[in-house]
Design a protein around this motif. Structure first.
Motif, mmCIF file in Angstrom:
data_model
loop_
_atom_site.group_PDB
_atom_site.id
_atom_site.type_symbol
_atom_site.label_atom_id
_atom_site.label_comp_id
_atom_site.label_asym_id
_atom_site.label_seq_id
_atom_site.Cartn_x
_atom_site.Cartn_y
_atom_site.Cartn_z
ATOM 1 N N GLN A 11 40.841 4.572 -0.959
ATOM 2 C CA GLN A 11 42.113 5.147 -1.414
ATOM 3 C C GLN A 11 42.314 4.935 -2.912
ATOM 4 O OE1 GLN A 11 44.794 3.204 1.333
ATOM 5 N NE2 GLN A 11 44.847 5.012 2.672
ATOM 6 N N ALA A 12 41.959 3.765 -3.409
ATOM 7 C CA ALA A 12 42.102 3.497 -4.844
ATOM 8 C C ALA A 12 41.187 4.415 -5.653
ATOM 9 C CB ALA A 12 41.788 2.033 -5.150
ATOM 10 N N ASN A 13 39.955 4.597 -5.188
ATOM 11 C CA ASN A 13 39.026 5.479 -5.889
ATOM 12 C C ASN A 13 39.463 6.930 -5.825
ATOM 13 O OD1 ASN A 13 37.261 3.585 -6.926
ATOM 14 N ND2 ASN A 13 36.001 3.572 -5.083
ATOM 15 N N ALA A 14 40.090 7.319 -4.744
ATOM 16 C CA ALA A 14 40.560 8.696 -4.602
ATOM 17 C C ALA A 14 41.574 9.036 -5.693
ATOM 18 C CB ALA A 14 41.168 8.913 -3.221
ATOM 19 N N LEU A 15 42.283 8.053 -6.188
ATOM 20 C CA LEU A 15 43.218 8.267 -7.286
ATOM 21 C C LEU A 15 42.572 7.946 -8.633
ATOM 22 C CD1 LEU A 15 46.029 9.028 -8.253
ATOM 23 C CD2 LEU A 15 46.743 6.669 -7.836
ATOM 24 N N ASN A 16 41.801 6.880 -8.697
ATOM 25 C CA ASN A 16 41.227 6.459 -9.982
ATOM 26 C C ASN A 16 40.243 7.466 -10.569
ATOM 27 O OD1 ASN A 16 42.692 4.082 -10.060
ATOM 28 N ND2 ASN A 16 41.106 2.908 -9.016
ATOM 29 N N VAL A 17 39.453 8.111 -9.732
ATOM 30 C CA VAL A 17 38.449 9.051 -10.241
ATOM 31 C C VAL A 17 39.114 10.226 -10.970
ATOM 32 C CG1 VAL A 17 36.630 10.682 -9.589
ATOM 33 C CG2 VAL A 17 36.609 8.340 -8.685
ATOM 34 N N PRO A 18 40.060 10.949 -10.359
ATOM 35 C CA PRO A 18 40.666 12.064 -11.092
ATOM 36 C C PRO A 18 41.516 11.607 -12.288
ATOM 37 C CG PRO A 18 41.711 11.818 -8.946
ATOM 38 C CD PRO A 18 40.528 10.899 -8.972
ATOM 39 N N VAL A 19 42.152 10.452 -12.180
ATOM 40 C CA VAL A 19 42.939 9.939 -13.308
ATOM 41 C C VAL A 19 42.022 9.635 -14.487
ATOM 42 C CG1 VAL A 19 44.305 7.948 -14.088
ATOM 43 C CG2 VAL A 19 44.878 9.101 -11.935
ATOM 44 N N THR A 20 40.907 8.995 -14.215
ATOM 45 C CA THR A 20 39.944 8.696 -15.285
ATOM 46 C C THR A 20 39.400 9.987 -15.889
ATOM 47 O OG1 THR A 20 39.359 6.594 -14.271
ATOM 48 C CG2 THR A 20 37.771 7.521 -15.818
ATOM 49 N N LEU A 21 39.077 10.941 -15.041
ATOM 50 C CA LEU A 21 38.567 12.216 -15.535
ATOM 51 C C LEU A 21 39.582 12.900 -16.442
ATOM 52 C CD1 LEU A 21 36.460 14.442 -15.642
ATOM 53 C CD2 LEU A 21 37.406 15.338 -13.500
ATOM 54 N N LEU A 22 40.826 12.928 -16.035
ATOM 55 C CA LEU A 22 41.861 13.557 -16.859
ATOM 56 C C LEU A 22 41.979 12.849 -18.211
ATOM 57 C CD1 LEU A 22 45.288 14.806 -15.576
ATOM 58 C CD2 LEU A 22 44.963 13.994 -17.884
ATOM 59 N N ARG A 23 41.983 11.547 -18.198
ATOM 60 C CA ARG A 23 42.090 10.790 -19.453
ATOM 61 C C ARG A 23 40.883 11.045 -20.369
ATOM 62 N NH1 ARG A 23 44.152 5.339 -16.430
ATOM 63 N NH2 ARG A 23 46.401 5.777 -16.484
ATOM 64 N N VAL A 24 39.700 11.098 -19.792
ATOM 65 C CA VAL A 24 38.495 11.360 -20.581
ATOM 66 C C VAL A 24 38.541 12.769 -21.166
ATOM 67 C CG1 VAL A 24 35.988 11.679 -20.431
ATOM 68 C CG2 VAL A 24 37.046 9.648 -19.440
ATOM 69 N N CYS A 25 38.932 13.743 -20.355
ATOM 70 C CA CYS A 25 39.045 15.118 -20.852
ATOM 71 C C CYS A 25 40.036 15.188 -22.012
ATOM 72 C CB CYS A 25 39.492 16.057 -19.735
ATOM 73 S SG CYS A 25 38.220 16.399 -18.505
ATOM 74 N N HIS A 26 41.162 14.517 -21.866
ATOM 75 C CA HIS A 26 42.156 14.507 -22.941
ATOM 76 C C HIS A 26 41.593 13.871 -24.202
ATOM 77 C CE1 HIS A 26 45.438 12.841 -25.335
ATOM 78 N NE2 HIS A 26 46.031 13.979 -25.061
ATOM 79 N N SER A 27 40.922 12.765 -24.042
ATOM 80 C CA SER A 27 40.357 12.058 -25.188
ATOM 81 C C SER A 27 39.362 12.939 -25.943
ATOM 82 C CB SER A 27 39.683 10.769 -24.723
ATOM 83 O OG SER A 27 39.019 10.142 -25.779
ATOM 84 N N HIS A 28 38.485 13.599 -25.201
ATOM 85 C CA HIS A 28 37.482 14.458 -25.838
ATOM 86 C C HIS A 28 38.130 15.699 -26.459
ATOM 87 C CE1 HIS A 28 33.886 12.220 -24.869
ATOM 88 N NE2 HIS A 28 34.350 12.041 -23.646
ATOM 89 N N ALA A 29 39.111 16.270 -25.775
ATOM 90 C CA ALA A 29 39.815 17.428 -26.327
ATOM 91 C C ALA A 29 40.561 17.054 -27.595
ATOM 92 C CB ALA A 29 40.780 18.011 -25.291
ATOM 93 N N ASN A 30 41.124 15.870 -27.622
ATOM 94 C CA ASN A 30 41.813 15.394 -28.821
ATOM 95 C C ASN A 30 40.828 15.295 -29.993
ATOM 96 O OD1 ASN A 30 44.116 14.379 -30.218
ATOM 97 N ND2 ASN A 30 43.322 12.312 -29.967
ATOM 98 N N ALA A 31 39.636 14.795 -29.710
ATOM 99 C CA ALA A 31 38.605 14.688 -30.750
ATOM 100 C C ALA A 31 38.183 16.069 -31.239
ATOM 101 C CB ALA A 31 37.404 13.901 -30.229
ATOM 102 N N VAL A 32 38.001 17.004 -30.329
ATOM 103 C CA VAL A 32 37.617 18.367 -30.719
ATOM 104 C C VAL A 32 38.732 18.998 -31.544
ATOM 105 C CG1 VAL A 32 37.127 20.702 -29.867
ATOM 106 C CG2 VAL A 32 36.055 18.724 -28.767
ATOM 107 N N HIS A 33 39.965 18.843 -31.089
ATOM 108 C CA HIS A 33 41.111 19.419 -31.805
ATOM 109 C C HIS A 33 41.194 18.866 -33.228
ATOM 110 C CE1 HIS A 33 45.462 19.888 -32.752
ATOM 111 N NE2 HIS A 33 45.183 21.093 -32.309
#
Length: 106
Positions: A11-33
């Motif tokens: 259950q913890a991984n079911a939430l942690n995986v998409p949350v981590t993915l969203l944060r990573v996507c944001h971080s990389h998009a911020n760098a690209v921007h």
């Protein structure tokens, strides 16, 4: 079946995986921007596309996170990241903002 500890971990991984993915996507998009103003004009469109791909992946991760009923503070954090990603996308969709400031040709 699973032990109670295994169920909790799943259950913890079911939430942690998409949350981590969203944060990573944001971080990389911020760098690209942040990179776009200095980007070689010949590959600027590639940078724009990467913003759209990262934002799309983040939106999918957000939907997955919502299924797992995150606490309200986490939900608000993720929503804020999505809003910022939308701003990044909007900045490259608006030709006035996406075009280099000093470019004018006759």
């Amino acid at each position: 079946g699973f032990t109670p500890d295994q169920v909790n971990e799943i259950q913890a991984n079911a939430l942690n995986v998409p949350v981590t993915l969203l944060r990573v996507c944001h971080s990389h998009a911020n760098a690209v921007h942040a990179f776009i103003p200095d980007c070689n004009p010949n590959i600027r469109s590639d940078a724009y596309v990467s913003l759209h791909l990262l934002a799309g992946a983040a939106r999918a991760a957000y939907q997955t996170a919502l299924v797992n009923n995150p606490e309200e503070p986490l939900k608000q954090e993720l929503s804020g990241l999505l809003h910022e990603l939308a701003r990044f996308e909007a900045s490259v969709l608006d030709p006035a903002e996406a075009a280099p400031a000093a470019s004018s040709s006759a």
